[in-house]
Design an enzyme around this catalytic site. Structure first.
Site, PDB file in Angstrom:
ATOM      1  N   ASP A 109       0.849  -1.196   0.000  1.00  0.00           N
ATOM      2  CA  ASP A 109       0.000   0.000   0.000  1.00  0.00           C
ATOM      3  C   ASP A 109       0.889   1.252   0.000  1.00  0.00           C
ATOM      4  O   ASP A 109       0.717   2.148   0.830  1.00  0.00           O
ATOM      5  CB  ASP A 109      -0.955  -0.013   1.198  1.00  0.00           C
ATOM      6  CG  ASP A 109      -1.947   1.156   1.160  1.00  0.00           C
ATOM      7  OD1 ASP A 109      -2.194   1.694   0.067  1.00  0.00           O
ATOM      8  OD2 ASP A 109      -2.453   1.520   2.234  1.00  0.00           O
ATOM      9  N   HIS A 152      -2.248   0.751  11.916  1.00  0.00           N
ATOM     10  CA  HIS A 152      -2.076  -0.664  11.562  1.00  0.00           C
ATOM     11  C   HIS A 152      -0.627  -0.999  11.277  1.00  0.00           C
ATOM     12  O   HIS A 152       0.153  -0.136  10.889  1.00  0.00           O
ATOM     13  CB  HIS A 152      -2.931  -1.002  10.340  1.00  0.00           C
ATOM     14  CG  HIS A 152      -2.876   0.054   9.278  1.00  0.00           C
ATOM     15  ND1 HIS A 152      -3.823   1.045   9.174  1.00  0.00           N
ATOM     16  CD2 HIS A 152      -1.995   0.296   8.286  1.00  0.00           C
ATOM     17  CE1 HIS A 152      -3.523   1.850   8.167  1.00  0.00           C
ATOM     18  NE2 HIS A 152      -2.412   1.419   7.611  1.00  0.00           N
ATOM     19  N   GLN A 220      -3.128  -5.155   6.261  1.00  0.00           N
ATOM     20  CA  GLN A 220      -2.890  -4.050   7.211  1.00  0.00           C
ATOM     21  C   GLN A 220      -3.743  -4.299   8.450  1.00  0.00           C
ATOM     22  O   GLN A 220      -4.956  -4.064   8.434  1.00  0.00           O
ATOM     23  CB  GLN A 220      -3.246  -2.702   6.557  1.00  0.00           C
ATOM     24  CG  GLN A 220      -2.249  -2.301   5.475  1.00  0.00           C
ATOM     25  CD  GLN A 220      -2.742  -1.158   4.605  1.00  0.00           C
ATOM     26  OE1 GLN A 220      -3.842  -1.220   4.061  1.00  0.00           O
ATOM     27  NE2 GLN A 220      -1.937  -0.129   4.446  1.00  0.00           N
ATOM     28  N   ARG A 250       3.673  12.804  10.157  1.00  0.00           N
ATOM     29  CA  ARG A 250       2.332  12.699   9.586  1.00  0.00           C
ATOM     30  C   ARG A 250       1.680  11.490  10.244  1.00  0.00           C
ATOM     31  O   ARG A 250       2.145  10.357  10.073  1.00  0.00           O
ATOM     32  CB  ARG A 250       2.429  12.505   8.081  1.00  0.00           C
ATOM     33  CG  ARG A 250       1.119  12.245   7.368  1.00  0.00           C
ATOM     34  CD  ARG A 250       1.398  12.026   5.889  1.00  0.00           C
ATOM     35  NE  ARG A 250       0.197  11.827   5.103  1.00  0.00           N
ATOM     36  CZ  ARG A 250      -0.426  10.657   4.944  1.00  0.00           C
ATOM     37  NH1 ARG A 250       0.016   9.576   5.554  1.00  0.00           N
ATOM     38  NH2 ARG A 250      -1.491  10.563   4.197  1.00  0.00           N
ATOM     39  N   ASP A 252      -0.569   8.986  10.193  1.00  0.00           N
ATOM     40  CA  ASP A 252      -1.371   8.360   9.142  1.00  0.00           C
ATOM     41  C   ASP A 252      -2.639   7.719   9.707  1.00  0.00           C
ATOM     42  O   ASP A 252      -2.590   7.066  10.753  1.00  0.00           O
ATOM     43  CB  ASP A 252      -0.508   7.282   8.453  1.00  0.00           C
ATOM     44  CG  ASP A 252      -1.267   6.575   7.357  1.00  0.00           C
ATOM     45  OD1 ASP A 252      -1.547   7.217   6.342  1.00  0.00           O
ATOM     46  OD2 ASP A 252      -1.600   5.381   7.527  1.00  0.00           O
ATOM     47  N   GLU A 294      -3.477  13.203   9.802  1.00  0.00           N
ATOM     48  CA  GLU A 294      -4.081  12.846   8.517  1.00  0.00           C
ATOM     49  C   GLU A 294      -5.481  12.322   8.815  1.00  0.00           C
ATOM     50  O   GLU A 294      -5.678  11.150   9.116  1.00  0.00           O
ATOM     51  CB  GLU A 294      -3.260  11.779   7.788  1.00  0.00           C
ATOM     52  CG  GLU A 294      -3.723  11.613   6.346  1.00  0.00           C
ATOM     53  CD  GLU A 294      -4.252  10.240   5.967  1.00  0.00           C
ATOM     54  OE1 GLU A 294      -4.780  10.098   4.860  1.00  0.00           O
ATOM     55  OE2 GLU A 294      -4.154   9.294   6.768  1.00  0.00           O
ATOM     56  N   HIS A 362      -0.784  11.954  -2.756  1.00  0.00           N
ATOM     57  CA  HIS A 362      -0.695  10.600  -3.301  1.00  0.00           C
ATOM     58  C   HIS A 362      -2.029   9.860  -3.229  1.00  0.00           C
ATOM     59  O   HIS A 362      -2.150   8.767  -3.755  1.00  0.00           O
ATOM     60  CB  HIS A 362       0.391   9.817  -2.562  1.00  0.00           C
ATOM     61  CG  HIS A 362       0.001   9.534  -1.143  1.00  0.00           C
ATOM     62  ND1 HIS A 362      -0.062  10.519  -0.177  1.00  0.00           N
ATOM     63  CD2 HIS A 362      -0.393   8.390  -0.530  1.00  0.00           C
ATOM     64  CE1 HIS A 362      -0.473   9.990   0.954  1.00  0.00           C
ATOM     65  NE2 HIS A 362      -0.679   8.702   0.779  1.00  0.00           N
ATOM     66  N   ASP A 363      -3.003  10.437  -2.521  1.00  0.00           N
ATOM     67  CA  ASP A 363      -4.307   9.787  -2.378  1.00  0.00           C
ATOM     68  C   ASP A 363      -5.338  10.408  -3.318  1.00  0.00           C
ATOM     69  O   ASP A 363      -5.080  11.391  -4.000  1.00  0.00           O
ATOM     70  CB  ASP A 363      -4.785   9.874  -0.927  1.00  0.00           C
ATOM     71  CG  ASP A 363      -4.060   8.864  -0.033  1.00  0.00           C
ATOM     72  OD1 ASP A 363      -3.648   7.807  -0.535  1.00  0.00           O
ATOM     73  OD2 ASP A 363      -3.906   9.153   1.171  1.00  0.00           O
ATOM     74  N   ARG A 464      -5.027   4.563  -7.454  1.00  0.00           N
ATOM     75  CA  ARG A 464      -4.249   5.729  -7.038  1.00  0.00           C
ATOM     76  C   ARG A 464      -2.862   5.766  -7.673  1.00  0.00           C
ATOM     77  O   ARG A 464      -2.220   6.808  -7.722  1.00  0.00           O
ATOM     78  CB  ARG A 464      -4.129   5.770  -5.501  1.00  0.00           C
ATOM     79  CG  ARG A 464      -5.457   6.050  -4.807  1.00  0.00           C
ATOM     80  CD  ARG A 464      -5.338   5.945  -3.300  1.00  0.00           C
ATOM     81  NE  ARG A 464      -4.963   4.594  -2.889  1.00  0.00           N
ATOM     82  CZ  ARG A 464      -4.690   4.249  -1.640  1.00  0.00           C
ATOM     83  NH1 ARG A 464      -4.745   5.153  -0.681  1.00  0.00           N
ATOM     84  NH2 ARG A 464      -4.365   3.011  -1.336  1.00  0.00           N
TER      85      ARG A 464
END
Ligand code: GLC
Length: 577
Positions: A109, A152, A220, A250, A252, A294, A362-363, A464
């Site tokens: 991922d 995760h 994950q 960041r 996540d 995030e 990136h998302d 993505r």
């Protein structure tokens, strides 16, 4: 240590006091924080001291970030260090390399399935490379942000592997369920992140004798933050990297940490408290390090991560995904009111917080973050618009949460039309607007040279990857020489960043006032007194009258402003004296 461990425990006690491991974990947390505080180098302590005097250091007008995958941008960390002059010349002051830590084998991922929080992916380099990168950046007055994937671990992570092998303690790090009924009962209240490619929130693992919670991909595994050992482990990871020289983390997937039966298990108050407790731990050992939440959620759900109502200190930065999506809405519809409304509603009060503003990352662009502000059918039309339905965009649909508009994937240049002066004009409108709104802006790799979508047949089955291209250095180097398709994009980007850096009004903490009654025209004044700069952006299709009397100058073009603001025009207006 100005802050005390008691401040960490005060935050954690309500969450953990009934847990059998709490007394032991409490001591372990104390030991980890004290050891990290002691080990902090004099150079990093000096940075902490500077930042104590400028608590929103990341919000200075010259602080612009750049987010990228290390392998795609420069091959390795050593390659990245060689590119620092290029980034500095572009006007970048903070680097956000996407996850660099050892990932799940094969599909990770994009690195967000972490197999070792303290090891670097061997193909990128080593821990020493990160240390050297941080030192290089600090020498240049720049900063390093890094991901910490809190929610995760990878299935490959030793904790997960031990759990699979039957280790009781490690099973306790995850949320494992024996009974199908139990799983079904939880599932009823949850959303799905990847409904097309990874439906549901639980994965059956025969070796566990049941199901493990997996909000994202099946590999994950969600950590169980109701176990204080998980908190201690993750705080320790933050302390570890802080002392290597990382300036910001960041956080996540921050919304997912705490789970509660009968709720959607996102953005729970316990989760905000956990972020505040991580902050409190850092305040003792590495106070200058910032946290970036995030939380790609509706704005009302993002705010508690940076401005908690109970006065605790949590993250310093959060993605302003509402404003990001609203800018794309404005571009598609010609109506900028939604941007103005969001900016007006989200002025931050605390001295140490700022929005992270951006156009792409990136998302995917998650339109459902605007639910409640933009009608669902309008969001649907906008989502379609950016896949080329009657518009200039060349994006693709990305899996939608049930009942919500499909998200959009695609590089910025493809979403604004790729070719010709119109595309560049739309980029100018979006970028100059974003750079003038309150926050720390973050660019996404490739947008500065107008890189289009990238179709990679070898990419994992996740749309993505369309907007995760390798950096085109031929194009970038040509652009630097003023040649080729990227030249005008690069020149524009560099120019806007350079002008921004000279304007105190664009400090994240400078005053913000949204004017603007005309739907197409966004008018936001920043700063005060002689430093004031007014953003005037005409997203509409008709010319508008410049809304102020007197003589004004455009800081972007450095020329007097005319009375008519043509469609697509963006101005950084300063009053002539
Ligand atoms: C974050 C990342 C995203 C990833 C997800 C799961 O949202 O930005 O790329 O898929 O977390 O870790």
């Amino acid at each position: 240590m100005t802050e005390t461990l008691q401040s960490v425990f005060d935050l954690l006690e309500p969450l953990y006091q009934g847990h059998p491991a709490w007394p032991v974990e409490r001591d372990r947390i104390a030991a980890a924080v004290s050891a990290a505080a002691e080990a902090r180098s004099p150079t990093l302590r000096a940075l902490d001291a500077d930042r104590a005097a400028h608590p929103a250091w990341f919000g200075a007008p010259e602080m612009v970030g750049y987010s990228f995958y290390v392998d795609r941008f420069a091959g390795t960390l050593a390659g990245l260090r060689q590119r620092l002059p290029w980034l500095e010349a572009l006007g970048i002051r903070l680097l956000h390399p996407l996850p660099m830590t050892l990932g799940q084998s094969e599909h990770s991922d994009g690195g967000f399935a972490v197999a070792d929080y303290r090891a670097i992916e061997p193909a990128l380099g080593s821990l020493d490379d990160v240390r050297a990168l941080a030192a290089d950046l600090h020498d240049r007055g720049m900063a390093l942000a890094m991901d910490c994937v809190l929610n995760h671990t990878a299935r490959d992570h030793p904790w997960a592997q031990a759990a699979l092998a039957g280790d009781r303690e490690m099973r306790g790090y995850y949320r494992i369920f024996d009974a199908a009924d139990d799983v079904a009962a939880w599932e009823r209240d949850l959303d799905e992140v990847f409904p097309d490619t990874a439906p549901g929130n639980f994965t059956h693992e025969p070796a566990l004798g049941g199901w493990v919670w997996t909000s994202f991909y099946p590999f994950q595994w969600d950590l169980d933050w109701s176990n204080p050992a998980v908190f201690r482990e993750m705080l320790d990871v933050l302390l570890f990297w802080s002392n290597i020289g990382v300036d910001a983390f960041r956080l996540d997937s921050a919304p997912y940490l705490w789970k509660r039966r009968g709720s959607v298990s996102r953005n729970l108050p316990e989760t905000h408290r956990l972020v505040a407790a991580l902050r409190a731990g850092l305040d003792i050992a590495a106070p200058g390090v910032a946290l970036l939440a995030e939380a790609i959620e509706r704005t009302a759900d993002v705010l508690p991560y940076i401005e908690p109502q109970d006065g605790t200190r949590a993250a310093q930065l959060a993605y302003h995904n509402g404003v990001m999506a609203a800018l794309w809405v404005a571009l598609a519809t010609g109506d900028a009111a939604i941007v103005g409304d969001l900016v007006r509603d989200t002025v931050l009060i605390r001295p140490d917080t700022a929005w992270l503003t951006y156009l792409r990352c990136h998302d995917d662009i998650i339109w459902s973050a605007l639910n409640g502000r933009v009608p669902a059918d309008a969001l649907d039309r906008i989502s379609d618009f950016y896949t080329g339905a009657g518009g200039f965009g060349d994006g693709r649909r990305f899996q939608a949460r049930p009942g919500a508009a499909a998200s959009t994937v695609g590089m910025l240049a493809s979403l604004v039309g790729t070719e010709g002066p119109e595309a560049l004009g739309r980029y100018r409108l979006l970028l100059a607007t974003m750079l003038a709104l309150p926050g720390m802006p973050m660019l996404y790799m490739g947008d500065e040279i107008g890189l289009p979508n990238h179709v990679d047949p070898a990419a994992p089955d996740d749309a993505r990857w369309l907007h995760r291209p390798p950096m085109d250095w031929l194009r970038a180097d040509g652009a630097e020489e003023g040649e080729g398709a990227g030249a005008a994009w690069l020149a524009l980007t560099k120019w806007l960043l350079a002008v921004r850096a000279t304007l105190p009004a664009f400090d994240a903490k400078a005053a913000t006032k949204v004017h603007g009654e005309v739907p197409g025209l966004l008018v936001v004044s920043r700063g005060s007194g002689g430093d004031t700069v007014v953003l005037i952006a005409n997203f509409g299709a008709v010319p508008q009258v410049f809304p102020f009397e007197g003589r004004w100058q455009d800081a972007i073009e450095d020329r007097p402003i005319e009375r008519v603001v043509a469609p697509g025009t963006v101005l950084w207006a300063t009053r002539c004296v």
